[in-house]
Design an enzyme around this catalytic site. Sequence first.
Site, PDB file in Angstrom:
ATOM      1  N   GLY A  31      49.529  25.476  -9.070  1.00  0.00           N
ATOM      2  CA  GLY A  31      49.259  25.462 -10.487  1.00  0.00           C
ATOM      3  C   GLY A  31      50.528  25.197 -10.936  1.00  0.00           C
ATOM      4  CG  HIS A  37      52.058  19.760  -9.527  1.00  0.00           C
ATOM      5  ND1 HIS A  37      52.826  20.635 -10.186  1.00  0.00           N
ATOM      6  CD2 HIS A  37      52.084  20.235  -8.051  1.00  0.00           C
ATOM      7  CE1 HIS A  37      53.027  21.877  -9.534  1.00  0.00           C
ATOM      8  NE2 HIS A  37      52.628  21.226  -8.155  1.00  0.00           N
TER       9      HIS A  37
END
Length: 281
Positions: A31, A37
């Site tokens: 996360g 990402h």
Amino acid sequence: MKILNNIETTKQEVEIIKKNNQTIALVPTMGYLHEGHKSLIKEAKKIGDIVVISIFVNPLQFGENEDLDKYPKDFERDKNIAFELGVDYIFYPEEEEMYNNFKTFVEVRDLSQKMCGKTRPIHFTGVATVVLKLFNIIKPDYAVFGMKDAQQVRIIEKMVYDLNIDVEIIRGEIIRESDGLAYSSRNKYLSQNERKDAIALKEGLNYGKSLIQNGEKDVEKIKKSIIDFILEKFSIKSIDYISIVNFETLEEEDFVYTEVLLAGAIYIGTTRLIDNLLIKI
Ligand code: PAF
């Protein structure tokens, strides 16, 4: 986009996807999504029919005095980013869902004890264990991992090979900020002053690369030059390690010949940053 918190429900969704003959590309994350990402998710979108990201801050891969408790989290923000990028599912389990009376660990020997593994002895066992669990739950055809964690990528590739897991590992490129600092969730820990020195490792590795390109082959000499460069040019007090290894085996050899990984970890204040360069000669 669906959010899945439960392992059984996730397995049922996966079964439907498989029945529809659709492929799954998985991007495992902890996360606090950043540009690195995002690039992995875009890569996953190119190769899989269905993109699943996992968001799970995996306690097994943190040592006792590490940053598990302060690891940055912002699920609402992550959810929006994932939605904008066209992610189909977020697997977002609680710790109890993943590790209920848990006793089993996956150890990729040798590769896990080198480099980052010297300072973080349990880290890669924690990574391999959670990644194998994710593979068993989500059954991806492809899994995309960022090369910023190059040692992690090699360890996962080795686990997949050794345990005959039916998944193709995709190496995602390192994404950097404009001054060269690799994106990392841990960059958030840096103060404004520390941020200036955060490029030290990248600059040091670049210097090492230039020595190699100019014909230097002696690994010990190159490593020493990188360390001297970093300590002279930046106010860095602690270098965890600088390694020059064969990327296949992660073994350090005396001289550089073919494909080598220049990698290292430094402390900026209390923040440990890693980076690497893969060089083909
Ligand atoms: O690279 C990471 O964020 C983690 O190590 C991973 C692969 C998601 C396992 O927890």
